[in-house]
Design a protein around this motif. Structure first.
Motif, PDB file in Angstrom:
ATOM      1  N   LEU A 104       0.826  -1.208   0.000  1.00 34.35           N
ATOM      2  CA  LEU A 104       0.000   0.000   0.000  1.00 34.35           C
ATOM      3  C   LEU A 104       0.861   1.259   0.000  1.00 34.35           C
ATOM      4  O   LEU A 104       0.520   2.260  -0.652  1.00 34.35           O
ATOM      5  CB  LEU A 104      -0.933  -0.005   1.214  1.00 34.35           C
ATOM      6  N   LYS A 105       1.965   1.222   0.724  1.00 39.48           N
ATOM      7  CA  LYS A 105       2.894   2.360   0.723  1.00 39.48           C
ATOM      8  C   LYS A 105       3.479   2.565  -0.666  1.00 39.48           C
ATOM      9  O   LYS A 105       3.589   3.701  -1.145  1.00 39.48           O
ATOM     10  CB  LYS A 105       4.016   2.116   1.734  1.00 39.48           C
ATOM     11  N   MET A 106       3.851   1.481  -1.324  1.00 41.14           N
ATOM     12  CA  MET A 106       4.428   1.599  -2.666  1.00 41.14           C
ATOM     13  C   MET A 106       3.382   2.088  -3.658  1.00 41.14           C
ATOM     14  O   MET A 106       3.690   2.843  -4.584  1.00 41.14           O
ATOM     15  CB  MET A 106       5.011   0.256  -3.115  1.00 41.14           C
ATOM     16  N   ASN A 107       2.142   1.650  -3.502  1.00 41.56           N
ATOM     17  CA  ASN A 107       1.078   2.092  -4.407  1.00 41.56           C
ATOM     18  C   ASN A 107       0.830   3.590  -4.332  1.00 41.56           C
ATOM     19  O   ASN A 107       0.442   4.213  -5.326  1.00 41.56           O
ATOM     20  CB  ASN A 107      -0.226   1.354  -4.097  1.00 41.56           C
ATOM     21  N   THR A 108       1.035   4.171  -3.160  1.00 41.40           N
ATOM     22  CA  THR A 108       0.739   5.599  -2.966  1.00 41.40           C
ATOM     23  C   THR A 108       1.951   6.501  -3.167  1.00 41.40           C
ATOM     24  O   THR A 108       1.809   7.719  -3.112  1.00 41.40           O
ATOM     25  CB  THR A 108       0.172   5.831  -1.556  1.00 41.40           C
ATOM     26  N   SER A 109       3.119   5.931  -3.377  1.00 39.06           N
ATOM     27  CA  SER A 109       4.332   6.732  -3.557  1.00 39.06           C
ATOM     28  C   SER A 109       4.975   6.396  -4.897  1.00 39.06           C
ATOM     29  O   SER A 109       5.457   5.277  -5.099  1.00 39.06           O
ATOM     30  CB  SER A 109       5.327   6.469  -2.418  1.00 39.06           C
ATOM     31  N   PHE A 110       4.969   7.356  -5.801  1.00 37.50           N
ATOM     32  CA  PHE A 110       5.592   7.132  -7.106  1.00 37.50           C
ATOM     33  C   PHE A 110       7.092   6.891  -6.959  1.00 37.50           C
ATOM     34  O   PHE A 110       7.671   6.035  -7.649  1.00 37.50           O
ATOM     35  CB  PHE A 110       5.333   8.346  -8.004  1.00 37.50           C
ATOM     36  N   GLU A 111       7.714   7.616  -6.056  1.00 39.35           N
ATOM     37  CA  GLU A 111       9.161   7.482  -5.865  1.00 39.35           C
ATOM     38  C   GLU A 111       9.526   6.070  -5.402  1.00 39.35           C
ATOM     39  O   GLU A 111      10.443   5.433  -5.943  1.00 39.35           O
ATOM     40  CB  GLU A 111       9.645   8.502  -4.830  1.00 39.35           C
TER      41      GLU A 111
END
Length: 703
Positions: A352-359
């Motif tokens: 979920l963290k990766m899904n919300t952060s493009f970087e």
């Protein structure tokens, strides 16, 4: 849902954007009937400025026209304005003129046919703009008139109706103040219907389209099957969705929602059974329904049992009911995943963290490329359903190094708690390997165009064998053996419930399955004999009148003696019965077709070889192995459906969800007798927007 290995796609942002694309099935402008929604043209403005009609006493005194003996009071006249010469009336919506002597009934028909919902609109009269004297120097040169497509007030509201339906949004959505302010910003003259008006129009649309559905179902010539799906809204109200399936004359599978019924308190089996029977009678299929597949809930099971007793007491046609294979398989898998639930939660937190952060997502993809840990598509599926749970195991097993690198690099943001220890990594590898056959099975179930009971039984038998092998293996850890035991219990329960002659008959009529691939627990001589008896009793004579008949009356007239003509008739009847039996024998004697065979296409080609058996196949193959489309249960698509159902208020639930389903099935939105031509409305809206942009651009260049 993308089931490809190492690439499981989640929802994209575009999935939540309303699709305003036109349906290519709608009529063109030239083909539009007089009853189609009118599209008119005006100049330079998006919405017309219609002169208000002053009917006050002052205006009458100033007028030089002779006084009428009786004032016209028709409700339609307020939507027309009288021309200055007093000879014609002009529609305030589209500008069409009629003679002053035109009957008010004709004016009413004009409004109903060309402006459906006109009585729901606000007052169409607008104040006459005051004239402004412009100095000669500042007056622009006269420009040639360019006709701009005009988007009427009603047209905008009908577009909003479709937006509400496709988004499963209640009419109260349009009462939000800032949404209305946004419309005003685009065009200050915009008048949007009130919530009550939208609700009334939606109810009329539901009734109009329901009649079309009733006509379609009434014309079905074969047996039909139904499915039940129970759910609860935020108001804690119980609803049941009733869907009808059948196979048409061209051997195409058809599916149509019949109704969504609110189940009154105390929400028991009797209330569900009563609601179901009312719907069956409404659509005139109470004597044509062959099977009902329910969603495995105990209340639904008892409701089906109650309905069967009622139908048996009324000596109606045979009625059967089955549990949902998809709900069973989903419950079996959840038992297996219970032991790794906490591990999956940790992985999901990182995803979920990766899904919300493009970087972070881009950094993860670079790591996967460097470590050769596969290609992944963002956003990743993090749904709590099967698709998301398997995605978590899949990414942890195949991209473990990349995940650990990301966690260590963004330790302050993510925290080291999401790093899996050695025991957790081992559990992920074991569970992933164990569930791989489940993944392949669900992939086939979700992507199969015609999912038959026979094919599902074939898959479920394979799942039972996989569970038994894990439970009995000495290499399986104790925690996995315990999970497999729970899974086996539910699989056996399903097998016991579907072990009957109806399931056997439905399975053998799938040319890919026949007797050879039926589960051993279902394959018995008793079931085969019952299938033969049912076939001879219901399909060898009743569907073919030429071979039917009773000779008892002739026997009585002859005092019990049998004439020569009677002997010939009996021989022919016996030969016909033998021929019908031989159809089933010949069909079962042939080897099964390959698994990839299109079942309905096979029967379409071979129905001349088996004229009687094909009639039975058309009835039985319509029975559904699942109460809902498998994709709605196993993938994130089900999350969206649940959200929409849960958040819809009572007054909008039936109309909103039924109309949406019917439009998705190909029916056109209909208001009374008028089909709303959304393709033309979108062309009109696009043309208006383009012309307005060109006008603004020209003004800027000249200034």
């Amino acid at each position: 849902m993308n089931f490809q290995a190492a690439t499981v796609s989640g929802k994209t942002g575009a999935a939540n954007v309303m699709d305003w694309n036109a349906n290519t099935g709608y009529k063109t402008l030239k083909e539009m009937e007089p009853k189609s929604l009118a599209v008119v043209e005006a100049t330079n403005t998006i919405l017309p400025n219609v002169e208000s009609i002053n009917m006050g006493p002052d205006a009458l005194e100033k007028s030089h026209a002779p006084k009428r003996k009786k004032a016209l009071t028709s409700v339609y006249l307020k939507y027309f304005e009288v021309a200055p010469d007093g000879r014609t009336r002009k529609c305030k919506f589209c500008g069409q003129s009629y003679s002053i002597a035109t009957a008010t009934g004709n004016l009413g028909r004009h409004l109903s046919n060309r402006h459906p919902g006109y009585d729901m609109t606000v007052n169409v009269a607008c104040p006459v703009p005051q004239s402004v004297t412009v100095p000669q120097k500042l007056q622009p040169r006269p420009q040639p008139l360019v006709k701009v497509p005009q988007l009427e007030i009603d047209h905008l509201n009908w577009l909003l109706i479709k937006w509400l339906i496709h988004g499963s949004l209640p009419p109260s959505t349009l009462d939000e103040r800032w949404l209305l302010n946004s419309f005003k910003f685009l065009n200050p003259t915009v008048k949007v219907w009130s919530e009550d008006n939208f609700q009334r129009v939606l109810c009329v649309v539901f009734k109009s389209m329901q009649e079309d559905v009733r006509v379609i179902v009434d014309e079905v010539s074969s047996k039909v099957s139904i499915t039940l799906d129970l759910w609860t809204s935020y108001e804690q109200l119980l609803y049941v969705s009733i869907t009808c399936q059948w196979i048409d004359e061209n051997w195409s599978s058809q599916r149509l929602l019949l109704d969504i019924c609110h189940i009154s308190s105390p929400c028991g089996a009797a209330e569900i059974s009563d609601a179901l029977l009312k719907v069956l009678k409404l659509y005139n299929i109470d004597n044509r329904v062959l099977c009902c597949t329910y969603d495995n809930g105990p209340i639904a099971l008892h409701a089906c049992h109650t309905l069967k007793e009622d139908m048996d007491n009324q000596k109606m046609s045979p009625f059967y009911y089955l549990p949902c294979a998809a709900h069973t398989l989903n419950s079996v898998i959840n038992d297996g995943l219970r032991s790794t639930k906490l591990i999956i939660s940790k992985i999901r937190e990182l995803v979920l963290k990766m899904n919300t952060s493009f970087e972070i997502s881009q950094e993860f993809l670079q790591c996967c490329n460097a470590y050769q840990e596969g290609n992944w598509k963002f956003p990743l599926d993090a749904s709590p359903r099967w698709s998301g749970n398997y995605q978590m195991l899949d990414i942890a097993r195949k991209a473990g190094k990349s995940m650990e690198t990301i966690v260590r690099k963004y330790d302050e943001l993510l925290g080291s708690r999401v790093i899996l220890n050695t025991a957790e990594k081992n559990a992920v590898n074991i569970m992933h390997g164990y569930l791989e056959p489940f993944y392949k099975t669900i992939n086939d179930i979700c992507t199969n165009q015609v999912l038959t009971i026979g094919l599902v039984l074939f898959f479920m038998d394979h799942i039972s064998e996989t569970i038994a092998a894990c439970r009995d293996s000495r290499h399986s850890p104790d925690w996995l053996k315990s999970a497999a035991e729970e899974m086996a219990t539910k699989a056996r329960s399903y097998s016991d419930q579907i072990c009957n002659s109806f399931t056997f008959m439905t399975a053998v009529l799938d040319p890919r399955i026949k007797v050879e691939l039926i589960p051993e627990s279902l394959n018995s001589e008793n079931h085969l004999e019952e299938a033969r008896s049912h076939f001879i009793r219901n399909y060898s004579t009743s569907h073919f009148p030429s071979i039917t008949g009773s000779y008892a009356a002739h026997d009585l007239e002859d005092g019990g003696s049998v004439s020569f003509a009677e002997e010939i008739a009996r021989k022919k009847r016996k030969a016909s019965m033998s021929s019908s039996t031989d159809e089933l024998t010949q069909y079962l004697s042939e080897p099964p077709a390959p698994i990839q065979t299109d079942v309905l296409e096979w029967w379409k080609v071979n129905n001349t070889r088996y004229p009687r058996l094909s009639v039975m196949a058309r009835d039985f193959l319509a029975a559904q192995p699942t109460a809902v489309p498998p994709e709605d249960l196993f993938t994130s698509k089900g999350d969206e459906i649940d959200k929409q159902r849960f958040s819809t208020p009572y007054e909008s639930t039936q109309a909103l969800h039924c109309v949406k389903s019917w439009m998705q099935s190909g029916l056109k939105l209909k208001y009374k007798s008028t089909e709303i031509d959304y393709e033309r409305l979108m062309e009109l809206a696009t043309g208006t927007s383009a012309e307005s942009s060109m006008t603004d651009s020209d003004k800027k260049q000249k200034s």
